[in-house]
Design a protein around this motif. Structure first.
Motif, PDB file in Angstrom:
ATOM      1  N   ALA A 151       0.853  -1.191   0.000  1.00  0.00           N
ATOM      2  CA  ALA A 151       0.000   0.000   0.000  1.00  0.00           C
ATOM      3  C   ALA A 151       0.891   1.244   0.000  1.00  0.00           C
ATOM      4  O   ALA A 151       0.923   2.032   0.933  1.00  0.00           O
ATOM      5  N   PHE A 196      -0.798  -2.599   4.731  1.00  0.00           N
ATOM      6  CA  PHE A 196      -1.854  -1.585   4.784  1.00  0.00           C
ATOM      7  C   PHE A 196      -1.936  -0.984   6.178  1.00  0.00           C
ATOM      8  O   PHE A 196      -2.004  -1.703   7.167  1.00  0.00           O
ATOM      9  N   CYS A 214      -2.484   4.888   2.012  1.00  0.00           N
ATOM     10  CA  CYS A 214      -2.833   3.474   1.833  1.00  0.00           C
ATOM     11  C   CYS A 214      -4.211   3.330   1.193  1.00  0.00           C
ATOM     12  O   CYS A 214      -4.398   2.521   0.280  1.00  0.00           O
TER      13      CYS A 214
END
Length: 153
Positions: free
Chosen positions: A48, A84, A91
């Motif tokens: 992310a 994440f 993200c």
């Protein structure tokens, strides 16, 4: 036929397993080419982070090349968003960019894998994440994704 070396080695092991997961480093090199050639399907992890999502086009092109030239039965199972951190807008933006750019052609797993330092620590101790820290969120998420993949097979 160096791109088929791993396929040859795995041919002796496949009968003993229902599933074999190959965890590759993020490079687009001979090892990755071997893994894609030997595989039935591929999961694409994307951190992310903006730079990680930028490389996704290259990964998809390599997979499509392998499908055309070496392994026509190779399937893309989906994209997993990893590392994440829910509190950061970056993200969330990466997740949305990946869904927008690839969601129509590749399955995007709904549940991102949360960041945890234990994910990086496990291989340093020579253990899988499920041996090292089976109860943390990332381990549980990976287990759910594995079950989803196995159910769709």
């Amino acid at each position: 036929s160096r791109e088929r070396l791993l396929e040859y080695i795995l041919s002796f092991l496949k009968e003993n397993y229902d599933y074999i997961f190959l965890d590759c480093h993020p490079g687009l090199d001979m090892f990755t080419l071997n893994a894609l050639t030997a595989s039935d399907s591929v999961l694409i992890p994307v951190e992310a982070h903006v730079l990680s999502s930028d490389g996704l086009d290259q990964v998809e092109k390599m997979i499509r090349t392998v499908q055309r030239k070496l392994n026509p039965s190779l399937q893309i199972e989906g994209i997993i968003i990893t590392k994440f951190q829910g509190r950061t807008s970056c993200c969330g933006q990466v997740y949305e960019i990946v869904k927008r750019d690839f969601g129509n052609q590749i399955h995007i797993f709904e549940e991102p894998v949360k960041y945890s330092i234990k994910v990086a620590e496990a291989p340093a101790f020579g253990l899988s994440l499920h041996e090292y820290a089976p109860n943390i969120d990332p381990a549980q998420t990976y287990a759910r994704i594995a079950l989803e993949v196995m159910k769709s097979a």
